[in-house]
Design a protein around this motif. Sequence first.
Motif, PDB file in Angstrom:
ATOM      1  N   TYR A  23       0.826  -1.208   0.000  1.00  0.00           N
ATOM      2  CA  TYR A  23       0.000   0.000   0.000  1.00  0.00           C
ATOM      3  C   TYR A  23       0.861   1.259   0.000  1.00  0.00           C
ATOM      4  N   ILE A  24       2.034   1.173   0.598  1.00  0.00           N
ATOM      5  CA  ILE A  24       2.945   2.309   0.633  1.00  0.00           C
ATOM      6  C   ILE A  24       3.649   2.471  -0.718  1.00  0.00           C
ATOM      7  N   LEU A  25       3.998   1.348  -1.339  1.00  0.00           N
ATOM      8  CA  LEU A  25       4.812   1.377  -2.546  1.00  0.00           C
ATOM      9  C   LEU A  25       4.024   1.412  -3.847  1.00  0.00           C
ATOM     10  N   MET A  26       2.734   1.096  -3.806  1.00  0.00           N
ATOM     11  CA  MET A  26       1.957   0.996  -5.038  1.00  0.00           C
ATOM     12  C   MET A  26       0.830   2.023  -5.055  1.00  0.00           C
ATOM     13  N   GLN A  27       0.513   2.513  -6.229  1.00  0.00           N
ATOM     14  CA  GLN A  27      -0.551   3.497  -6.370  1.00  0.00           C
ATOM     15  C   GLN A  27      -1.922   2.839  -6.485  1.00  0.00           C
ATOM     16  N   ASN A  28      -1.982   1.701  -7.149  1.00  0.00           N
ATOM     17  CA  ASN A  28      -3.242   1.001  -7.357  1.00  0.00           C
ATOM     18  C   ASN A  28      -3.550   0.136  -6.125  1.00  0.00           C
ATOM     19  N   HIS A  29      -4.528   0.566  -5.324  1.00  0.00           N
ATOM     20  CA  HIS A  29      -4.814  -0.127  -4.071  1.00  0.00           C
ATOM     21  C   HIS A  29      -5.428  -1.504  -4.267  1.00  0.00           C
ATOM     22  N   MET A  30      -6.155  -1.732  -5.353  1.00  0.00           N
ATOM     23  CA  MET A  30      -6.702  -3.070  -5.601  1.00  0.00           C
ATOM     24  C   MET A  30      -5.571  -4.054  -5.913  1.00  0.00           C
ATOM     25  N   HIS A  31      -4.588  -3.595  -6.676  1.00  0.00           N
ATOM     26  CA  HIS A  31      -3.428  -4.437  -6.960  1.00  0.00           C
ATOM     27  C   HIS A  31      -2.610  -4.630  -5.684  1.00  0.00           C
ATOM     28  N   ALA A  32      -2.508  -3.591  -4.874  1.00  0.00           N
ATOM     29  CA  ALA A  32      -1.776  -3.683  -3.606  1.00  0.00           C
ATOM     30  C   ALA A  32      -2.419  -4.711  -2.682  1.00  0.00           C
ATOM     31  N   LEU A  33      -3.742  -4.802  -2.713  1.00  0.00           N
ATOM     32  CA  LEU A  33      -4.439  -5.795  -1.891  1.00  0.00           C
ATOM     33  C   LEU A  33      -4.004  -7.206  -2.284  1.00  0.00           C
ATOM     34  N   SER A  34      -3.961  -7.479  -3.582  1.00  0.00           N
ATOM     35  CA  SER A  34      -3.539  -8.804  -4.055  1.00  0.00           C
ATOM     36  C   SER A  34      -2.099  -9.101  -3.647  1.00  0.00           C
ATOM     37  N   VAL A  35      -1.226  -8.142  -3.842  1.00  0.00           N
ATOM     38  CA  VAL A  35       0.183  -8.326  -3.488  1.00  0.00           C
ATOM     39  C   VAL A  35       0.325  -8.517  -1.976  1.00  0.00           C
ATOM     40  N   SER A  36      -0.443  -7.771  -1.209  1.00  0.00           N
ATOM     41  CA  SER A  36      -0.413  -7.883   0.248  1.00  0.00           C
ATOM     42  C   SER A  36      -0.851  -9.267   0.714  1.00  0.00           C
ATOM     43  N   ILE A  37      -1.930  -9.777   0.131  1.00  0.00           N
ATOM     44  CA  ILE A  37      -2.425 -11.105   0.509  1.00  0.00           C
ATOM     45  C   ILE A  37      -1.420 -12.185   0.127  1.00  0.00           C
ATOM     46  N   ILE A  38      -0.891 -12.116  -1.085  1.00  0.00           N
ATOM     47  CA  ILE A  38       0.090 -13.111  -1.526  1.00  0.00           C
ATOM     48  C   ILE A  38       1.346 -13.051  -0.647  1.00  0.00           C
ATOM     49  N   GLY A  39       1.814 -11.852  -0.374  1.00  0.00           N
ATOM     50  CA  GLY A  39       2.989 -11.695   0.495  1.00  0.00           C
ATOM     51  C   GLY A  39       2.743 -12.235   1.890  1.00  0.00           C
TER      52      GLY A  39
END
Length: 86
Positions: A23-39
Motif C-alpha cells: 500500500y505504501i509502494l503501489m498506487q493502485n490499491h486493488m493491486h496492492a491488496l492482491s500483493v499484500s495477501i500473496i505476500g
Amino acid sequence: ALTGSAIMFASYLLAGIVPIAPYILMQNHMHALSVSIIGSLIGLFLIGWLSGKISGTRIFNSSMRMVIIGGMAVLVGVIVGKIFNL
C-alpha cells in the motif's frame, strides 16, 4: 529481558511490514491488496517452515497449517474491511 523484548519488537515490525508495504509502494490499491495477501501467505508459509524446522515436525504440514489458519485470519480481515469499506 531486553534481548527478548528486542526480538519481539523486530519480529512484529518485520511481520507488520509485509502486508502494509504494498500500500505504501503501489498506487493502485486493488493491486496492492492482491500483493499484500500473496505476500502475507508466503510469509505465513515461511514462518510455518521455520516452526517445523525448529520443532522437528514435518515441515510441509507445519507450513500448510500456518497458511490455512493464518489465511483464514487474512480472509476474515479482508471481508471485514470490505463490509466497513475501509
